[in-house]
Design an enzyme around this catalytic site. Structure first.
Site, PDB file in Angstrom:
ATOM      1  CE  LYS A  32      -1.452   0.882   3.915  1.00 19.52           C
ATOM      2  NZ  LYS A  32      -1.879   1.611   5.105  1.00 19.52           N
ATOM      3  CB  THR A  33       3.628   2.378   2.183  1.00 21.85           C
ATOM      4  OG1 THR A  33       2.872   2.014   3.337  1.00 21.85           O
ATOM      5  CG2 THR A  33       4.329   3.687   2.455  1.00 21.85           C
ATOM      6  CG  ASP A 231      -2.088   5.528   4.264  1.00 22.41           C
ATOM      7  OD1 ASP A 231      -2.609   4.525   3.746  1.00 22.41           O
ATOM      8  OD2 ASP A 231      -1.064   5.497   4.959  1.00 22.41           O
ATOM      9  CD  GLU A 232      -3.743   2.938   7.690  1.00 25.66           C
ATOM     10  OE1 GLU A 232      -4.687   2.127   7.528  1.00 25.66           O
ATOM     11  OE2 GLU A 232      -2.591   2.584   7.993  1.00 25.66           O
ATOM     12  CD  GLN A 262      -4.915  -3.894   7.481  1.00 24.57           C
ATOM     13  OE1 GLN A 262      -4.061  -3.415   8.207  1.00 24.57           O
ATOM     14  NE2 GLN A 262      -4.685  -4.196   6.207  1.00 24.57           N
ATOM     15  NE  ARG A 716      -0.362  -5.525  10.990  1.00 24.65           N
ATOM     16  CZ  ARG A 716      -0.534  -4.975   9.796  1.00 24.65           C
ATOM     17  NH1 ARG A 716       0.332  -4.107   9.341  1.00 24.65           N
ATOM     18  NH2 ARG A 716      -1.561  -5.303   9.042  1.00 24.65           N
TER      19      ARG A 716
END
Length: 894
Positions: A32-33, A231-232, A262, A716
């Site tokens: 994503k980043t 983002d998010e 998430q 994670r």
DNA sequence: CCCTGGTCCCAACTT
DNA sequence: GGGACCAGGG
């Protein structure tokens, strides 16, 4: 073009679809980043977009800083201008510091100054908010037993996050309690307005209001920003959503990146609807799914997917990974929390050793639901001599001595900030007692003045005993001197500053200080590299040590916004040798810095001297903290920041921001772990009531959120994931430990993926739970020998090295718990032996899946009563919560 | 007015 | 484990 070749087809599409609304559904670990940074680089390098017309919003300052660095690397040195990458809150603060006065309205009485906040507003944190609520409740005589200030504050915040004003809250209220909250909310708003203060929620709300009402401001931002990235996105709330829409304008060059699985901040108003209904909100939206996971092994991914598949509210996706197989998911059942922590410490020690042998850098994380769980892990890791880093918990800025000094600074910035004034008026004690403060508050109420104004009034009208008057005058003088210092007119201090040795002589790199409110993360940086290395305290996310002095600084366009530049020059805080009309592009660091003021305050109040007199370890630790604060202020000075900016940092610094990527062992809450990855992850406290948390267990939507949180935690892990649980856990220090029930999330992990760890006898405990074997939850024991160490530790203390986890005996099932306690010299009683426990064939426990002839499958939420009378509450998807008498309901295990 | 020590109550996640 | 509050002596 070459960098685009590093992307997979979906990622590439996400990067290259630059025009119009795009929603990128990016599964955990799907890059994503990378997509966001490449997209920004693509816009700049291949599309010729001006960097400063790109705005990206992230969740934490740390994420913003990282993203900025990565973009920098991609486009390296092409341009001095930078895209603006910022958190919502920081962005809003900068917007408001620049233009909030556009919201002021003329006063009804001519000659009076306009009504509304000014640019030097202060930011109230949660503690400040509660103080405000508390004082209002006291004044209005509201019983704080039934309705605590904490509750009221939370509900006001809830209302704000849902964009309800006091009136709307009142109209919606269905009970007297909410009505009272609505009333208090109204008063609260008045109080903040009078103090020239905004709370966290206001930062977003006022920014939205500013964009809505001030057309010229809105136009300015529309011209300024052509491309928006969020983002998010799954964690945006209503005000953030509106802000985004307002900023996007008609162009809709908007790229939202998120993952509905998430979404973990609904309690803060995050609206999962935002992501689920993106297509309705933006008609021609393009949806792109990123489903290849580059992070985890197949086992980890499968386990996490199996858990989150139990949720109903999701879009659904098929994450896959090329990393076939992998280590199975570890499961360890500890007798209690201490053993759980020791197990983790032991395992991590071994892992770290082996990683080093392989020539790898070990990186492990211990994740937990509640921050208070960290204590046990910290103790265990210390016993193993392992260095660790705790993210969040009790933050630096919540410490009393730090809050005191920050409050002083806030009063200096804005004397009308009555909450901060109240905190410091008698700190350290200077003879202004209860009675005097009561009088001041009464005067303030009668005259409509702030407390600061009331002091003057009280002194003049002699409403206070003479001794207190002297003290008040002293305090007044202290604040005024500090303010004079800030304004550059306090000669004596200025001379001292001028005579300051070396560090003051450091040649300051001319930094471009823009006051356009949008320099975001990439604001001007100027520092002396030699000095920089000495500061251990990481103040914010903004100073990258690899950032070159003078290189950064966003370039503002020439358009002058609603409020004129000269307004800012009137502001006490933009002080400098060059005076108000200074050329901003060569504006030097303020000659009287926040650090100077802090030193002055510490000196004049005798704060440190008094601590030295205490001569206790705590006092010295406080002094150290104050030293760190001064260091932080010096960093701020070297970045050419004003007092405003220093305080904004202090207010907006987030717990997650102090995550240190270099740390080998990190302890943090599941929430703080979002966006991070580790080769080894411990997910601890998997017990009903802890995770899922007890406050969520009866609310299906909140259980889904807990499950997403579990999913976030599991994903994670890159190579190994270990789930742990304590059979007994102490709730607060003193009480007897309580037996726990395994978390429902454990049961949702396919058994074939699990490997039980630390088991030294046959049979797996989890399997027993799954087979519904009866277990009592009514054990108790008496501690006869406080000093007894754990059996496992005794071995360790004698110097036996531990090759495997928990070198001594490991106690892993509820059956041998008696043996365990006996070995510790404790008397152990089973008040209800498991055979008597009414949990045979029909005993359904919370977390279990059941089938009902009419309602279908559901999950047991709660169990009340025993035996024949037992009632259970079950959540049936589509039917909601049903309370059933176990005996009559024809339930079976699903 | 200030300090101390005892007691009571609380403890989810965080910008 | 700890913060807030209160009573009572200096």
């Amino acid at each position: 073009m070459s960098f685009l070749d590093q992307l997979n087809p979906q990622q590439r599409e996400a990067v290259e679809t630059t025009e119009g609304p795009v929603l990128i559904l990016a599964g955990a670990g799907s890059g994503k980043t990378r997509v966001i940074t490449y997209r920004i680089a693509h816009l700049i390098e291949n599309k010729g977009v001006m960097p400063e017309s790109i705005l990206a919003m992230t969740f934490t300052n740390k994420a913003a800083a990282e993203m900025g660095e990565r973009v920098e690397k991609l486009v390296g040195g092409l341009s001095i201008a930078k895209p603006v990458i910022s958190t919502f809150h920081s962005f809003c603060v900068r917007m408001l510091r620049r233009d909030i006065e556009a919201l002021r309205i003329p006063s009804a009485t001519p000659g009076q100054s306009p009504i509304g906040l000014t640019r030097n507003f202060v930011i109230y944190d949660e503690a400040d908010q509660q103080s405000v609520v508390k004082s209002i409740m006291k004044r209005l005589g509201v019983d704080d037993k039934q309705l605590t200030p904490r509750t009221v504050q939370a509900r006001i915040s809830w209302a704000k996050n849902h964009m309800l004003d006091p009136q709307e809250l009142y109209l919606r209220s269905a009970d007297p309690k909410t009505e009272r909250v609505a009333h208090l909310y109204e008063e609260y708003r008045k109080q903040l307005r009078q103090a020239n203060a905004l709370d966290f929620d206001d930062l977003l709300l006022e920014a939205v209001r500013l964009l809505k009402t001030a057309a010229n401001v809105r136009e300015y931002y529309h011209r300024r920003f052509q491309y928006l990235l969020i983002d998010e996105y799954q964690d945006t709330n209503r005000p953030q959503y509106e802000l985004m829409r307002l900023l996007a304008g008609e162009r809709h060059n908007l790229c939202a990146v998120g993952d509905e699985d998430q979404s973990i901040y609904s309690w803060r108003g995050a609206d999962i609807r935002n992501i689920l209904e993106f297509e309705q909100d933006f008609s021609k939206a393009k949806i792109i799914r990123l489903e290849q996971n580059y992070r985890s092994t197949q086992n980890i991914l499968q386990a996490a997917s199996a858990v989150v598949a139990n949720n109903v509210r999701r879009k659904g996706k098929n994450l896959w990974t090329a990393r076939q197989g992998g280590t199975r998911i570890g499961y360890y059942e500890a007798p209690d929390g201490e053993n759980e922590a020791l197990f983790a410490a032991d395992w991590i020690a071994r892992y770290a050793r082996e990683a080093v042998e392989r020539g790898e850098e070990p990186r492990a994380a211990v994740l937990y639901r509640t921050n208070s769980q960290s204590r046990l892990f910290e103790e265990a890791l210390r016993r193993y001599g392992l260095k660790y880093h705790v993210v969040g918990g009790f933050s630096f800025y919540q410490r009393a001595e730090i809050k005191d000094m920050i409050s002083y600074l806030k009063v200096i910035q804005n004397p009308d900030d009555s909450i901060s004034l109240l905190r410091v008026i008698n700190t350290p004690a200077r003879g202004i007692g209860r009675g005097t403060i009561d009088t001041l508050e009464r005067i303030a109420l009668e005259t409509g003045l702030s407390l600061w104004g009331a002091i003057q009034e009280a002194v003049q009208r002699q409403l206070i005993p003479p001794r207190a008057v002297t003290s008040l005058k002293n305090f007044q003088q202290l604040i005024e001197d500090a303010r004079a210092m800030l304004a550059g007119t306090f000669v004596e201090q200025l001379e001292q500053v001028a005579a300051r040795p070396p560090s003051a002589e450091v040649p300051r790199v001319a930094a471009a200080v823009t006051d356009d409110g949008c320099d975001g993360n990439s604001h001007a940086t100027a520092f002396n590299p030699e000095e920089f290395g000495n500061f251990s305290f990481d103040f914010g996310a903004n100073e990258g040590s690899d950032e070159l002095p003078g290189k950064s600084g966003s370039v503002d366009s020439d358009e002058t916004p609603a409020s004129e530049r000269s307004v800012s020059a009137r502001n006490d805080n933009s002080v400098g040798l060059n005076g108000p009309a200074a050329d901003l592009s060569t504006f030097p660091a303020p000659i009287v810095s926040t650090a100077d003021i802090l030193k002055f305050l510490i000196d004049r109040t005798g704060y440190i001297k008094l601590l030295e007199q205490e001569d206790t370890p705590e006092a010295y630790s406080r002094i150290e903290n104050l030293d760190e604060l001064v260091n932080a202020a010096m960093d701020s000075r070297d970045r050419a920041e004003t007092l405003d900016q220093f305080l904004d940092h202090a207010a907006l610094i987030a717990d997650a921001d102090d995550y240190d990527q270099r740390a080998q062992i990190t302890l943090m809450s599941l929430h703080a772990a979002k966006g991070l990855e580790f080769p080894l992850v411990f997910l601890s406290g998997l017990e009903e009531g802890l995770f899922p948390h007890s406050r969520t267990m009866l609310i299906p939507d909140e259980i889904e959120e807990e499950r997403r949180l579990c999913y976030v935690g599991m994903t994670r892990a890159m190579d190994q994931l270990i789930l742990t649980r304590a059979v007994y856990r102490r709730r607060y220090g003193s009480d007897l430990p309580e037996a726990s029930v395994p978390s429902r999330f454990l049961e949702e992990v396919p058994g074939s993926l699990i490997e039980e760890l630390g088991t030294n006898r046959a049979g797996t405990t989890l399997a027993r739970w799954r087979s519904d074997e009866a277990v009592s939850s009514h054990y108790s024991y008496e501690d006869e020998d406080q000093s007894a160490a754990w059996p496992a530790d005794r071995g360790r203390e004698r110097g036996q090295s531990s090759k495997t986890a928990g070198s001594g005996r490991l106690y892993n099932s509820i059956e041998n718990i008696a043996e365990f306690f006996a070995s510790r010299g404790k008397k152990f009683t089973l008040s209800k032996p498991s055979v008597d426990e009414p949990m045979g064939q029909r005993g359904f426990r919370p977390g279990q899946r059941v089938r009902h002839p009419k309602y279908g499958e559901g999950t047991v939420c709660q169990r009340e009563g025993e035996g024949e009378e037992a009632k259970i509450t079950v959540q049936f998807p589509g039917f909601g919560l049903k309370k059933l008498v176990e005996k009559y309901a024809q339930l079976e295990r699903a």
